[in-house]
Design an enzyme around this catalytic site. Sequence first.
Site, PDB file in Angstrom:
ATOM      1  N   GLY A   1       0.789  -1.216   0.000  1.00  0.00           N
ATOM      2  CA  GLY A   1       0.000   0.000   0.000  1.00  0.00           C
ATOM      3  C   GLY A   1       0.825   1.271   0.000  1.00  0.00           C
ATOM      4  N   HIS A   2       0.268   2.297   0.615  1.00  0.00           N
ATOM      5  CA  HIS A   2       0.822   3.651   0.606  1.00  0.00           C
ATOM      6  C   HIS A   2       2.189   3.712   1.276  1.00  0.00           C
ATOM      7  CE1 HIS A   2       0.498   8.031   0.487  1.00  0.00           C
ATOM      8  NE2 HIS A   2       0.576   8.130   1.803  1.00  0.00           N
TER       9      HIS A   2
END
Length: 295
Positions: A271-272
Amino acid sequence: MSHVPSHTLVRHKFAEADGVRVFYREAGSPTAPTLLLLHGYPSSSHQFRDLIPLLADRFHIIAPDLPGFGFTEVPAEREYRYSFDALATTLGALVEELGLKRYAMYVFDYGAPTGLRLALAHPERVTGLVSQNGNAYLEGLGDAWEPIRAYWAEPNNPGRRKVVHDAVLNLDGTRWQYVHGVKDLELVAPEAYYLDALLLERPGNKDIQLDLFLDYANNLKLYPAFQAFFRDTRLPTLVIWGAHDPFFIPPGAEAFKRDNPNAVVEMLDTGHFALETHATHIAQRIREVLGDIPA
């Protein structure tokens, strides 16, 4: 007990710059090529805690906390006006205070528009670029921006500001940014999002963050200038991206090759906050792409 090489030690320091007491982490030999690590929202240089020791034998690393984040202290009498222009001005003052003449940059999230402003001001100083979910293209903005886009459209509507406040400025919203799109949640250290959430609770900090959310719209106006910088310099560039980031999506990574065909673009199954799960791999790729940059 074995001797710990001095270059792997991380020092936690402060410097006075732009009327701000800037906290930063430093490691590596000052004679090595400098690598500036620029964090994103809602984190701080703490997000680089795993990466720094992996690179400190090759680079002189400086990882500051931007104003409004981490342990950087902004005196009330400074009357700081929080915008990305202001963050870049403070970053530039820190670079001058530390005497950094040449540096590569690792930009993530908010670190991208902040660091790229510094690059526009002094393009001759920048030796290389790592963008880890650090956006500079309109097609890189994902659907998670919709509440903030609505806030941009009606900045004087308190309801729009409240929607953003309630959605992200709390522990649940912060944790979600860390774990969304992550396959193995056991790799995400809970102290990371707890620390970020704790620091968001400082008096006045949520208003600071809402002001920066609003000002982010001004970054989009600079995207053409950032892209011209990539095109004109064609620096050694690693674009390494958490593919499941809801804020900065893969087309924003692929777009770098449009302006710098030599850019290395790589997607990661995470993810981020890709460093939470892929710090060792990212460090190795930085060595491979930026390992020959000069001091």
